[in-house]
Design a protein around this motif. Sequence first.
Motif, mmCIF file in Angstrom:
data_model
loop_
_atom_site.group_PDB
_atom_site.id
_atom_site.type_symbol
_atom_site.label_atom_id
_atom_site.label_comp_id
_atom_site.label_asym_id
_atom_site.label_seq_id
_atom_site.Cartn_x
_atom_site.Cartn_y
_atom_site.Cartn_z
ATOM 1 N N GLU A 178 0.795 -1.112 -0.343
ATOM 2 C CA GLU A 178 0.168 -0.173 0.184
ATOM 3 C C GLU A 178 0.572 0.908 0.073
ATOM 4 O O GLU A 178 1.953 0.951 0.154
ATOM 5 N N PRO A 179 0.853 2.293 -0.298
ATOM 6 C CA PRO A 179 1.384 3.773 -0.420
ATOM 7 C C PRO A 179 1.300 3.969 0.485
ATOM 8 O O PRO A 179 0.535 4.590 1.598
ATOM 9 N N LEU A 180 2.671 4.082 0.977
ATOM 10 C CA LEU A 180 2.544 4.762 2.706
ATOM 11 C C LEU A 180 3.077 6.271 2.812
ATOM 12 O O LEU A 180 3.406 6.883 1.396
ATOM 13 N N PRO A 181 2.955 7.240 3.654
ATOM 14 C CA PRO A 181 2.610 8.632 4.165
ATOM 15 C C PRO A 181 4.308 8.784 4.188
ATOM 16 O O PRO A 181 4.985 7.631 3.865
ATOM 17 N N VAL A 182 5.006 9.825 3.348
ATOM 18 C CA VAL A 182 6.429 10.318 3.851
ATOM 19 C C VAL A 182 6.574 11.104 4.948
ATOM 20 O O VAL A 182 5.690 12.806 5.707
ATOM 21 N N THR A 214 16.008 3.913 15.122
ATOM 22 C CA THR A 214 15.536 3.522 16.564
ATOM 23 C C THR A 214 14.029 3.997 16.279
ATOM 24 O O THR A 214 13.243 3.313 16.589
ATOM 25 N N VAL A 215 13.246 5.023 15.610
ATOM 26 C CA VAL A 215 12.062 5.177 16.171
ATOM 27 C C VAL A 215 10.829 5.280 15.156
ATOM 28 O O VAL A 215 9.540 4.067 15.583
ATOM 29 N N MET A 216 11.515 4.528 13.908
ATOM 30 C CA MET A 216 11.063 4.178 13.427
ATOM 31 C C MET A 216 10.313 2.664 12.930
ATOM 32 O O MET A 216 9.259 2.293 12.790
ATOM 33 N N ASN A 217 12.507 2.053 13.844
ATOM 34 C CA ASN A 217 11.735 0.178 13.364
ATOM 35 C C ASN A 217 10.736 0.142 14.459
ATOM 36 O O ASN A 217 10.089 -0.916 14.991
ATOM 37 N N ASP A 218 11.123 0.779 15.878
ATOM 38 C CA ASP A 218 10.479 0.712 17.151
ATOM 39 C C ASP A 218 8.520 0.540 16.496
ATOM 40 O O ASP A 218 7.798 0.239 17.029
ATOM 41 N N PRO A 254 6.441 5.043 8.184
ATOM 42 C CA PRO A 254 6.578 6.209 6.971
ATOM 43 C C PRO A 254 7.577 6.288 6.074
ATOM 44 O O PRO A 254 8.922 5.042 6.677
ATOM 45 N N VAL A 255 7.415 6.187 5.332
ATOM 46 C CA VAL A 255 8.582 5.840 4.558
ATOM 47 C C VAL A 255 9.192 7.409 5.322
ATOM 48 O O VAL A 255 8.782 8.561 4.872
ATOM 49 N N VAL A 256 10.854 7.845 5.052
ATOM 50 C CA VAL A 256 11.627 8.423 5.203
ATOM 51 C C VAL A 256 12.273 9.112 4.795
ATOM 52 O O VAL A 256 13.308 8.133 3.516
ATOM 53 N N MET A 299 6.208 10.971 17.347
ATOM 54 C CA MET A 299 5.709 9.659 16.489
ATOM 55 C C MET A 299 3.924 9.756 15.969
ATOM 56 O O MET A 299 3.182 9.906 15.406
ATOM 57 N N PRO A 300 3.452 9.546 17.757
ATOM 58 C CA PRO A 300 1.700 9.064 17.565
ATOM 59 C C PRO A 300 1.047 10.315 16.661
ATOM 60 O O PRO A 300 0.428 9.642 16.138
ATOM 61 N N TRP A 301 1.296 11.990 16.925
ATOM 62 C CA TRP A 301 0.506 12.799 16.569
ATOM 63 C C TRP A 301 0.380 12.423 15.052
ATOM 64 O O TRP A 301 0.231 12.696 13.799
ATOM 65 N N MET A 302 2.001 12.248 14.393
ATOM 66 C CA MET A 302 2.692 11.862 12.665
ATOM 67 C C MET A 302 1.940 10.970 12.816
ATOM 68 O O MET A 302 1.505 10.769 11.537
ATOM 69 N N ALA A 303 1.158 9.564 13.049
ATOM 70 C CA ALA A 303 0.658 8.444 12.527
ATOM 71 C C ALA A 303 -0.519 8.794 12.553
ATOM 72 O O ALA A 303 -0.829 8.592 11.509
ATOM 73 N N THR A 304 -1.095 9.850 13.618
ATOM 74 C CA THR A 304 -2.671 9.719 12.857
ATOM 75 C C THR A 304 -2.897 10.930 12.172
ATOM 76 O O THR A 304 -3.557 11.015 11.295
ATOM 77 N N THR A 305 -1.796 11.968 11.871
ATOM 78 C CA THR A 305 -2.001 13.146 11.287
ATOM 79 C C THR A 305 -1.450 12.080 9.579
ATOM 80 O O THR A 305 -2.506 12.145 8.619
ATOM 81 N N MET A 306 -0.834 10.681 9.278
ATOM 82 C CA MET A 306 -0.604 10.485 7.758
ATOM 83 C C MET A 306 -1.552 8.845 7.958
ATOM 84 O O MET A 306 -1.234 9.043 6.834
ATOM 85 N N GLY A 307 -2.564 9.296 8.640
ATOM 86 C CA GLY A 307 -3.411 8.244 8.720
ATOM 87 C C GLY A 307 -3.171 6.745 8.949
ATOM 88 O O GLY A 307 -3.803 5.823 8.060
#
Length: 435
Positions: free
Chosen positions: A204-208, A230-234, A244-246, A424-432
């Motif tokens: 699926e296309p991931l947010p950026v 570390t942040v993304m893998n966790d 997200p794709v970073v 990260m929690p805020w970003m995850a919600t913002t990114m869908g």
Amino acid sequence: MDTSLMSGWLSWLVLGLGVAGAAFLLVRRPRWWWLYVVPPVVLVSAVTGWLLGTVGGEKLFAQPLTGSDIFWIAIALAAIGLAVGQQVRSPWWRKIVAVVAAVLVLAAAGNQINKNYQEFPAVKDLFGPSGTDQSSLPPVTPQTTRPTTPSGPLTATWAPTGANIPADSKGKILPFTIPPTQSGFSARPGWVYLPPAYFADNREPLPVLILFHGQPGSPDDWITGDRVQTVMNDFAAQHNGIAPVVVIPDVLGSQLANPICADSSLGNVDTYLAKDLPAAIASQLDVDQDHRHWVVGGFSYGGTCALQMATNHPDVYPHFVNISGEKEPTLGSGDTARKTTVDAAFGGDEAKFVAINPADLMQKHSFPDSSGWFIWGQADPDTKLQQIRNDQLATTAGMNVQIWEVPETGHDWGTAASGLAHVMPWMATTMGLTG
């Protein structure tokens, strides 16, 4: 290689050996040594250290270095001077030991400065980013074969499957080149983090998430010490490999350059980041093209740059994370900072600077669809004042913004890593990604 340089036995050993080396370099019996060598070496080192830290710091980094940095620079210079002096009227063994002692002092001084910024957290980081993969990017899924838009948060509607998902359940760091098609900006190669789910057969296309480094600096800084990984893998470990794709582009052009993240006589960085970067992402990566699911962030210079993108291009970058950014892009400090910047970047035309400056834009325009964070370290009072001012202007401009002070950090990469994890929690919600 994973041994910490920030604390623990190695940090203390390096400092202890440096102190021992300094003692050897300083102490000799002859009277002439104390009259004609030590005083001038100490004086010249102190003055040179001060000049490098103030005048040099202002010239290279748009602000003087800290008192601690200046102290350790002076110590390093004194070690070199005393080591040279030790070569005079001394036996062969003292000459050799003096060189070794100077190296030990330089190592100790260097690590003390390193600890101020947490640039290289562990021994392995001295040799560059670890765990990178030089293989090519996976091919982009053709538009006609992509799945339909999810009906809810991606982590609730998608179960990634496939044999290509990394067996260690960790994402990959790959080189990422951004052609400067419209800007002509001469940038260094960047990096991209691809989460485990990116390699699924039913992709699926991931947010950026786009992250900018500081000045001086390079794209390596965000992946050194596994900061991004570390942040993304966790997060991915808790969400079935989804994260997200970073993308981490170069925003300077060289280690010490300062093009103020704008289109100016110093380089077309704004066009590079607002036009060339999104185009490269769209053509090279299989990601969500809805920019409402994109977040731009950065540390120090990169934090200022993130706010510049959010205020100059809210349609491209509606959400931001400004970590330890300044009140405005600058090439100087003090009362003459803006004039120095305007003269160097815009040929003295202040109207051109005002037209791209976030503080001025937020006082003139409304940004009802924008949101973001202002973050700083507890031991960084100057940045705190600037970030609070940024927050006030953003709130007045209609942005949905939040602030956070990172406990027990300063203007260092510890603040950046902690800040990224915190939002990260805020970003995850913002990114869908999550509800």
